[in-house]
Scaffold this motif. Sequence first.
Motif, PDB file in Angstrom:
ATOM      1  N   HIS A   2       7.881  -6.839   0.158  1.00 34.93           N
ATOM      2  CA  HIS A   2       6.974  -5.813   0.678  1.00 34.93           C
ATOM      3  C   HIS A   2       7.797  -4.545   0.882  1.00 34.93           C
ATOM      4  O   HIS A   2       8.912  -4.601   1.379  1.00 34.93           O
ATOM      5  N   GLU A   5       8.932  -3.561   5.264  1.00 34.15           N
ATOM      6  CA  GLU A   5       9.288  -4.807   5.932  1.00 34.15           C
ATOM      7  C   GLU A   5       8.891  -4.801   7.408  1.00 34.15           C
ATOM      8  O   GLU A   5       8.515  -5.833   7.956  1.00 34.15           O
ATOM      9  N   LEU A   8       5.280  -5.885   7.655  1.00 31.81           N
ATOM     10  CA  LEU A   8       5.131  -7.316   7.389  1.00 31.81           C
ATOM     11  C   LEU A   8       5.580  -8.148   8.585  1.00 31.81           C
ATOM     12  O   LEU A   8       4.872  -9.053   9.027  1.00 31.81           O
ATOM     13  N   THR A  39      -1.474  -4.694   5.190  1.00 30.79           N
ATOM     14  CA  THR A  39      -0.437  -5.706   4.962  1.00 30.79           C
ATOM     15  C   THR A  39      -0.994  -7.096   5.175  1.00 30.79           C
ATOM     16  O   THR A  39      -0.747  -8.004   4.376  1.00 30.79           O
ATOM     17  N   LYS A  40      -1.767  -7.268   6.238  1.00 32.94           N
ATOM     18  CA  LYS A  40      -2.334  -8.592   6.520  1.00 32.94           C
ATOM     19  C   LYS A  40      -3.265  -9.026   5.400  1.00 32.94           C
ATOM     20  O   LYS A  40      -3.204 -10.163   4.941  1.00 32.94           O
ATOM     21  N   ALA A  42      -3.296  -8.048   2.278  1.00 33.37           N
ATOM     22  CA  ALA A  42      -2.637  -8.159   0.979  1.00 33.37           C
ATOM     23  C   ALA A  42      -1.595  -9.273   0.916  1.00 33.37           C
ATOM     24  O   ALA A  42      -1.363  -9.837  -0.152  1.00 33.37           O
ATOM     25  N   TYR A  43      -0.962  -9.614   2.040  1.00 34.57           N
ATOM     26  CA  TYR A  43       0.181 -10.517   1.995  1.00 34.57           C
ATOM     27  C   TYR A  43       0.036 -11.798   2.810  1.00 34.57           C
ATOM     28  O   TYR A  43       0.727 -12.774   2.544  1.00 34.57           O
ATOM     29  N   ILE A  44      -0.789 -11.789   3.819  1.00 33.23           N
ATOM     30  CA  ILE A  44      -0.823 -12.917   4.743  1.00 33.23           C
ATOM     31  C   ILE A  44      -2.022 -13.814   4.448  1.00 33.23           C
ATOM     32  O   ILE A  44      -3.162 -13.413   4.558  1.00 33.23           O
ATOM     33  N   THR A  48       0.617 -18.672   2.113  1.00 34.50           N
ATOM     34  CA  THR A  48       1.946 -18.069   2.259  1.00 34.50           C
ATOM     35  C   THR A  48       2.627 -18.562   3.534  1.00 34.50           C
ATOM     36  O   THR A  48       3.843 -18.777   3.542  1.00 34.50           O
TER      37      THR A  48
END
Length: 139
Positions: A2, A5, A8, A39-40, A42-44, A48
């Motif tokens: 990311h 960071e 994230l 971020t949440k 897209a990534y969490i 994951t």
Amino acid sequence: MHDNENALLAVILADGSNLGLSRMAEASQGVTVDQLTWTKSAYIRDETYQRALATIINAHHALPIATVWGQGTSSSSDGQFFRSGKRGAGAGDFNAKYGVDPGFSFYTHVSDQDAPFNAKVISAAAHEAPYVLDGSVRR
């Protein structure tokens, strides 16, 4: 990876502490609630978190000292009830153990090496048996 960071790590900390994204943004330097929300989304994901937990558990299991507590081949699981401030769709209306208090259970599986290898947030009104099986099979 990311590019932010801090965002994230702030999202992960907000999830782990149940602080929420708005309050985490207020408590953090250099991140906004919009950055945390993006971020949440897209990534969490559960997947994951599961992969990250598996990586930590595998590293722990490889340490020689981990065998002091066991071989990592057996486990225990249980739900821990947390009251919620309000009723929501997932909080449930009634639970035989906790009465009419709304809340959630954090259902966790822990190996004999004292390492949690599966955790799931469930309604306190839900029957725990399917989560026992689900967590055992995931391992």
